[in-house]
Design a protein around this motif. Structure first.
Motif, PDB file in Angstrom:
ATOM      1  N   ASP A  67      82.467 100.708  92.180  1.00 27.12           N
ATOM      2  CA  ASP A  67      83.132  99.719  91.328  1.00 27.12           C
ATOM      3  C   ASP A  67      82.674  99.770  89.876  1.00 27.12           C
ATOM      4  OD1 ASP A  67      80.614  98.593  91.440  1.00 27.12           O
ATOM      5  OD2 ASP A  67      81.275  96.628  92.173  1.00 27.12           O
ATOM      6  N   GLY A  68      81.771 100.706  89.548  1.00 26.86           N
ATOM      7  CA  GLY A  68      81.305 100.844  88.178  1.00 26.86           C
ATOM      8  C   GLY A  68      80.332  99.764  87.759  1.00 26.86           C
ATOM      9  N   LYS A  69      79.986  98.877  88.676  1.00 33.24           N
ATOM     10  CA  LYS A  69      79.059  97.783  88.376  1.00 33.24           C
ATOM     11  C   LYS A  69      77.825  97.829  89.268  1.00 33.24           C
ATOM     12  CE  LYS A  69      82.884  94.841  86.892  1.00 33.24           C
ATOM     13  NZ  LYS A  69      82.563  94.933  85.457  1.00 33.24           N
ATOM     14  N   GLY A  70      77.634  98.979  89.920  1.00 32.02           N
ATOM     15  CA  GLY A  70      76.416  99.160  90.702  1.00 32.02           C
ATOM     16  C   GLY A  70      76.618  99.284  92.200  1.00 32.02           C
ATOM     17  N   LYS A  71      77.833  99.050  92.690  1.00 32.03           N
ATOM     18  CA  LYS A  71      78.050  99.102  94.137  1.00 32.03           C
ATOM     19  C   LYS A  71      78.864 100.336  94.542  1.00 32.03           C
ATOM     20  CE  LYS A  71      77.707  94.151  95.109  1.00 32.03           C
ATOM     21  NZ  LYS A  71      78.390  92.970  95.683  1.00 32.03           N
ATOM     22  N   TRP A  72      78.427 100.960  95.626  1.00 38.48           N
ATOM     23  CA  TRP A  72      79.117 102.108  96.227  1.00 38.48           C
ATOM     24  C   TRP A  72      79.417 101.776  97.685  1.00 38.48           C
ATOM     25  CZ3 TRP A  72      77.648 107.814  95.063  1.00 38.48           C
ATOM     26  CH2 TRP A  72      77.517 108.005  93.682  1.00 38.48           C
ATOM     27  N   TRP A  73      80.564 102.251  98.169  1.00 39.29           N
ATOM     28  CA  TRP A  73      80.904 102.076  99.571  1.00 39.29           C
ATOM     29  C   TRP A  73      81.371 103.399 100.166  1.00 39.29           C
ATOM     30  CZ3 TRP A  73      82.670  98.782  95.725  1.00 39.29           C
ATOM     31  CH2 TRP A  73      82.198  97.458  95.767  1.00 39.29           C
ATOM     32  N   LEU A  74      81.008 103.631 101.417  1.00 43.50           N
ATOM     33  CA  LEU A  74      81.600 104.716 102.183  1.00 43.50           C
ATOM     34  C   LEU A  74      82.913 104.187 102.736  1.00 43.50           C
ATOM     35  CD1 LEU A  74      81.422 107.542 103.465  1.00 43.50           C
ATOM     36  CD2 LEU A  74      80.268 106.470 105.422  1.00 43.50           C
ATOM     37  N   ALA A  75      84.011 104.874 102.429  1.00 43.75           N
ATOM     38  CA  ALA A  75      85.336 104.388 102.831  1.00 43.75           C
ATOM     39  C   ALA A  75      86.085 105.467 103.602  1.00 43.75           C
ATOM     40  CB  ALA A  75      86.141 103.968 101.604  1.00 43.75           C
ATOM     41  N   GLN A  76      87.030 105.020 104.414  1.00 42.70           N
ATOM     42  CA  GLN A  76      87.850 105.931 105.222  1.00 42.70           C
ATOM     43  C   GLN A  76      89.314 105.708 104.880  1.00 42.70           C
ATOM     44  OE1 GLN A  76      87.752 105.363 109.561  1.00 42.70           O
ATOM     45  NE2 GLN A  76      87.491 107.580 109.745  1.00 42.70           N
ATOM     46  N   LEU A  77      90.015 106.788 104.612  1.00 46.94           N
ATOM     47  CA  LEU A  77      91.411 106.710 104.198  1.00 46.94           C
ATOM     48  C   LEU A  77      92.297 106.276 105.359  1.00 46.94           C
ATOM     49  CD1 LEU A  77      93.044 107.287 101.618  1.00 46.94           C
ATOM     50  CD2 LEU A  77      93.405 109.612 102.478  1.00 46.94           C
ATOM     51  N   THR A  78      93.137 105.265 105.104  1.00 43.98           N
ATOM     52  CA  THR A  78      94.082 104.782 106.117  1.00 43.98           C
ATOM     53  C   THR A  78      95.445 104.600 105.456  1.00 43.98           C
ATOM     54  OG1 THR A  78      93.466 102.486 105.653  1.00 43.98           O
ATOM     55  CG2 THR A  78      92.305 103.587 107.456  1.00 43.98           C
ATOM     56  N   GLY A  79      96.075 105.715 105.133  1.00 48.68           N
ATOM     57  CA  GLY A  79      97.382 105.649 104.487  1.00 48.68           C
ATOM     58  C   GLY A  79      97.261 105.234 103.030  1.00 48.68           C
ATOM     59  N   GLU A  80      97.919 104.124 102.684  1.00 50.77           N
ATOM     60  CA  GLU A  80      97.897 103.644 101.306  1.00 50.77           C
ATOM     61  C   GLU A  80      96.687 102.764 101.018  1.00 50.77           C
ATOM     62  OE1 GLU A  80     101.580 101.687 100.578  1.00 50.77           O
ATOM     63  OE2 GLU A  80     102.783 103.527 100.770  1.00 50.77           O
ATOM     64  N   GLN A  81      95.849 102.576 102.019  1.00 48.77           N
ATOM     65  CA  GLN A  81      94.639 101.797 101.851  1.00 48.77           C
ATOM     66  C   GLN A  81      93.439 102.595 102.342  1.00 48.77           C
ATOM     67  OE1 GLN A  81      95.422  98.036 103.943  1.00 48.77           O
ATOM     68  NE2 GLN A  81      95.774  97.070 101.957  1.00 48.77           N
ATOM     69  N   ALA A  82      92.269 101.974 102.223  1.00 43.59           N
ATOM     70  CA  ALA A  82      91.058 102.581 102.757  1.00 43.59           C
ATOM     71  C   ALA A  82      90.209 101.488 103.389  1.00 43.59           C
ATOM     72  CB  ALA A  82      90.270 103.293 101.661  1.00 43.59           C
ATOM     73  N   GLN A  83      89.550 101.828 104.468  1.00 41.82           N
ATOM     74  CA  GLN A  83      88.695 100.892 105.182  1.00 41.82           C
ATOM     75  C   GLN A  83      87.246 101.122 104.756  1.00 41.82           C
ATOM     76  OE1 GLN A  83      89.384  98.465 107.608  1.00 41.82           O
ATOM     77  NE2 GLN A  83      87.183  97.969 107.529  1.00 41.82           N
ATOM     78  N   VAL A  84      86.571 100.051 104.350  1.00 44.25           N
ATOM     79  CA  VAL A  84      85.147 100.155 104.004  1.00 44.25           C
ATOM     80  C   VAL A  84      84.337 100.287 105.290  1.00 44.25           C
ATOM     81  CG1 VAL A  84      83.167  98.917 103.067  1.00 44.25           C
ATOM     82  CG2 VAL A  84      85.334  98.912 101.830  1.00 44.25           C
ATOM     83  N   LEU A  85      83.506 101.313 105.348  1.00 45.94           N
ATOM     84  CA  LEU A  85      82.672 101.551 106.528  1.00 45.94           C
ATOM     85  C   LEU A  85      81.262 101.010 106.349  1.00 45.94           C
ATOM     86  CD1 LEU A  85      83.765 105.206 107.383  1.00 45.94           C
ATOM     87  CD2 LEU A  85      84.658 103.062 108.309  1.00 45.94           C
ATOM     88  N   GLU A  86      80.707 101.200 105.137  1.00 50.99           N
ATOM     89  CA  GLU A  86      79.361 100.669 104.889  1.00 50.99           C
ATOM     90  C   GLU A  86      79.065 100.653 103.393  1.00 50.99           C
ATOM     91  OE1 GLU A  86      75.907 103.369 105.602  1.00 50.99           O
ATOM     92  OE2 GLU A  86      77.391 104.619 106.637  1.00 50.99           O
ATOM     93  N   LEU A  87      78.153  99.766 103.019  1.00 48.00           N
ATOM     94  CA  LEU A  87      77.654  99.705 101.650  1.00 48.00           C
ATOM     95  C   LEU A  87      76.557 100.747 101.501  1.00 48.00           C
ATOM     96  CD1 LEU A  87      77.627  98.141  98.902  1.00 48.00           C
ATOM     97  CD2 LEU A  87      75.811  96.725  99.897  1.00 48.00           C
ATOM     98  N   LEU A  88      76.620 101.524 100.432  1.00 53.46           N
ATOM     99  CA  LEU A  88      75.648 102.591 100.225  1.00 53.46           C
ATOM    100  C   LEU A  88      74.599 102.174  99.205  1.00 53.46           C
ATOM    101  CD1 LEU A  88      78.089 105.633  99.985  1.00 53.46           C
ATOM    102  CD2 LEU A  88      76.829 104.849 102.001  1.00 53.46           C
ATOM    103  N   THR A  89      73.389 102.678  99.390  1.00 54.07           N
ATOM    104  CA  THR A  89      72.319 102.460  98.429  1.00 54.07           C
ATOM    105  C   THR A  89      72.182 103.704  97.577  1.00 54.07           C
ATOM    106  OG1 THR A  89      71.130 100.996  99.940  1.00 54.07           O
ATOM    107  CG2 THR A  89      69.869 101.959  98.129  1.00 54.07           C
ATOM    108  N   VAL A  90      72.367 103.542  96.272  1.00 52.07           N
ATOM    109  CA  VAL A  90      72.298 104.674  95.351  1.00 52.07           C
ATOM    110  C   VAL A  90      71.298 104.343  94.245  1.00 52.07           C
ATOM    111  CG1 VAL A  90      73.599 106.193  93.812  1.00 52.07           C
ATOM    112  CG2 VAL A  90      74.707 105.207  95.822  1.00 52.07           C
TER     113      VAL A  90
END
Length: 242
Positions: free
Chosen positions: A45-68
């Motif tokens: 999100d450009g503000k410090g948060k990263w997520w592992l996401a999975q593509l589901t057509g026109e959307q994506a499902q968040v799988l987990e919050l990542l620590t970077v």
């Protein structure tokens, strides 16, 4: 996670663990990268948060919050006199990779370029792309260009609440090297100002000193306006990286 593609999203795109992808993002993921439903990517999100996401057509499902942990332990604001041509584009790109927090373009007495509003949009897009490429947690803030005097006052007031060291790079004279000034510990924030073609005027340097800026050197050679900020950020990164 380094092999996964990263894309920047707006915080508003994330609702209840679902990411609503824009048409441009869908095109990029599906047509350009040729990802398929079920493939994974990283959303930031450009503000410090990263997520592992999975593509589901026109959307994506968040799988987990990542620590970077790719950010520097200090906040760095680059105040740079706008160079001629498109040189600022590359400065934004390189300094984003090096870890800059905020870039404040300023118009000095010797500035030749007076940018259009479209330039600001372009610089912000370049910063977002460079943040993705370099695995930054944050996308640097790119401020609107203002006169150097106004920029000095704004930055000075914004930094008054933290332990900030402010430097202005000068090409000639007997100023200490920036490298040696960075030996001091306890800096929470650094502001570094680099000048235009021909350098800062004497009055501009005096105005900066009056507001607490310390004149520093980047070495014995005369650097181009687009080279100086990259050298300065490299020195700061080398001194502050932990």
């Amino acid at each position: 996670m380094s092999q996964l593609q990263r894309i920047a999203i707006a915080p508003s795109q994330l609702q209840q663990e679902q990411i609503s992808l824009t048409k441009e993002q869908q095109h990029y993921l599906l047509r350009v990268l040729r990802l398929r439903e079920g493939d994974r990517f990283i959303a930031m999100d450009g503000k410090g948060k990263w997520w592992l996401a999975q593509l589901t057509g026109e959307q994506a499902q968040v799988l987990e919050l990542l620590t970077v942990e790719t950010e520097l332990p200090v906040s760095i604001t680059l105040m740079m006199a706008l160079p001629k041509g498109n040189g600022f584009d590359e400065v934004v790109r390189c300094c984003t990779e090096l870890g800059v927090t905020c870039i404040a373009p300023v118009l000095s007495d010797r500035t030749l370029l007076h940018p259009s509003p479209q330039k600001l949009e372009r610089w912000r897009r370049i910063a977002a792309e460079a943040a993705e490429q370099s695995e930054r947690s944050f996308v640097p803030t790119i401020l609107e260009p203002v006169a150097f005097s106004a920029g000095l006052s704004t930055v000075n007031s914004q930094q008054s609440t933290v332990n900030t060291h402010q430097y202005i790079c000068v090409a000639r004279g007997d100023s200490p090297h920036l490298r040696d000034c960075l030996q001091h510990k306890g800096q929470e924030a650094i502001v570094i100002a680099t000048g235009p073609e021909g350098g800062w005027t004497k009055q501009e340097v005096e105005n900066a000193i009056a507001l607490g800026f310390q004149p520093v050197s980047l070495g014995r050679r005369i650097l181009r306006a687009v080279t100086a900020p990259i050298v300065a950020l490299s020195l700061i990164t080398a001194a502050c990286e932990v």
